[in-house]
Design an enzyme around this catalytic site. Structure first.
Site, short mmCIF file in Angstrom:
data_model
loop_
_atom_site.label_atom_id
_atom_site.label_comp_id
_atom_site.label_asym_id
_atom_site.label_seq_id
_atom_site.Cartn_x
_atom_site.Cartn_y
_atom_site.Cartn_z
CE LYS A 107 25.15 -34.14 -43.00
NZ LYS A 107 25.11 -34.13 -44.48
NE ARG A 108 25.57 -44.51 -44.77
CZ ARG A 108 24.51 -43.96 -45.38
NH1 ARG A 108 23.92 -42.87 -44.92
NH2 ARG A 108 24.02 -44.52 -46.48
#
Lengths: 303, 303
Positions: A107-108
């Site tokens: 979930k960068r």
């Protein structure tokens, strides 16, 4: 080959739309692995990391040939600092040897050159001194958070479509609506995000007709999934929330396309912790193997 | 001590509201450090990581006593795999020895037990086998993305208020409006997020009157910052976009409270790359030192 075509091929070969979460946590490790690692290293981070790698290799062997992809959750490794990241890298390398597509669940999100560093870390090559490059981890997909807009997405899209992203649209958790269901103009925030996903990915299709820009759409919100499919006809939906989190096969498949394509359903606890459900620590890999077969039956019956 | 009080004390002691980004990148490393590391390790990831650590220690020595906090950008380290994370951990330890508050810029986001793992990694203790705990990295603050709602925020809030978070509200990049400026009901997505930030943090104040739930609000949108301040009276604004990204001191301080509190302004390139601007690689630490003093003058004149 286009990353969506590689995934479609894996789905077809293995007759599975299941993605196996590779999420080791201390309480999921069978006692004999714990003891073995503590005997070797004493009770500390080294022991955890040693046991995590053995566990992951066992799970990967148990599900290879029976799943479409694996999805390590970076947080489970990052908690253990650089040693944890060593385990993650080794686990990804092991999965690649087994030819299983790898989705890094990080979930960068960031912008410009900083987003590029995340791309380099997981999907690309890494710049070293004298303008040379070093080979990166080489995962196939990365989950990303699109809150920052195009500046945070474009750095992840490669010209050859060899790597892809899944953008968070509607997450599976109870409070996801606090922001995602807010009305936004005539629609909702999640629909605004879905339209962006479509804009980013609708012209980046493989031969399979699916894009290298996918979407995370939780199994716990099937009605929303149907609406979101209309906004994102070409996106692969990565669907968390099946099994332990409460979503049924029918709910997980709510966003599937009429051609039966476009959905990948993730399960973590029900595979990683199958030995606990069956109360059979001695045969923990068999338990994981049986669990993935059951999951495939369940999903394929509803496809 | 409440994390916001620790930060306020650092601001007062050092007469600085500057946050120094600790963002090493190959091209920012002075040539003599590059050569030294390549001589030791050959040209590869080991050399980069060796040089990054020397560089960071030099920057930290140069700014210690003259900044409110430092903010390492995780992506710069994560790009180099587990060796990069080793450098990040060592850099944070070095900053702590110099008593500089540390903001880990990870923009992490996930839910429930997974979010807890990110909290453990950066702000807390790490669970090992036999229900024991291992000390973590021990940063003071972590940047997080609030797209997932309360389920993704609560795991980061500790009962003792000893650690804090900065939630992305309005980011500094050009495309931030694609989602953040969408109309949401009678306001906008960023305002909806601001209201959530206030809800999460307004009852978690230190003696200084500020919360352990802060907000990221870019210097490049000063009008929005003023509006957002009304929604978040108790939040510390972490402000990127000053200097190299184009925001002036006046713009960076647009969201300051009437009591002159509540803003922390970040600069990375203008400090890390000051030796390039001055074309003086030999005196790269002096250049960084002068750059932080200039930044303080600029900000304090507008405060």
């Amino acid at each position: 080959m286009h990353v969506a075509d590689r995934l479609s091929k894996s789905i077809e070969t293995n007759q599975s739309i299941a993605c196996v979460g590779l999420d080791p946590r201390p309480h999921l490790i069978p006692p004999q692995l714990q003891s073995h690692s503590i005997d070797k290293h004493g009770n500390g981070i080294e022991a955890i990391c040693d046991a995590f790698l053995s566990f992951n290799q066992g799970i990967l062997d148990a599900v290879a040939g029976h799943c479409a992809a694996i999805k390590p959750q970076v947080a489970c490794y990052e908690a253990y600092g650089w040693r944890g990241m060593q385990v993650l890298e080794a686990s990804i390398a092991y999965a690649k040897k087994l030819s299983i597509p790898v989705i890094v669940d990080g979930k960068r999100n960031d912008i410009g050159s900083t987003a590029t560093h995340y791309q380099q870390a997981w999907l690309g090559d890494i710049p070293i001194f004298n303008d040379e490059q070093h080979e990166g981890v080489g995962a196939d997909w990365l989950t990303v958070n699109g809150y920052l807009g195009s500046d945070g997405i474009n750095p992840f899209l490669d010209d050859e479509n060899e790597h892809g992203i899944f953008v968070l649209v509607k997450t599976s958790n109870p409070s996801s609506g606090e922001l995602q269901s807010q009305e936004s103009g005539e629609t909702s925030v999640m629909e605004a995000m879905a339209k962006l996903v479509n804009q980013w990915g609708s012209e980046r299709l493989g031969n399979c007709g699916l894009s290298d820009v996918g979407a995370v759409v939780g199994a716990t919100y099937p009605e929303e999934a149907k609406t979101l499919r209309q906004h994102m006809p070409h996106a692969i939906f990565l669907v968390p929330g099946y099994g332990a989190q409460g979503g049924s096969a029918a709910e997980a498949l709510a966003g599937i396309r009429t051609d039966g394509q476009g959905v990948l359903v993730n399960a973590s606890r029900s595979i990683n912790g199958a030995w606990q459900t069956q109360n059979d620590a001695a045969n923990w890999t068999d338990a994981a193997h049986q669990a993935i077969l059951s999951m495939n039956d369940d999903l394929n019956n509803h496809r």
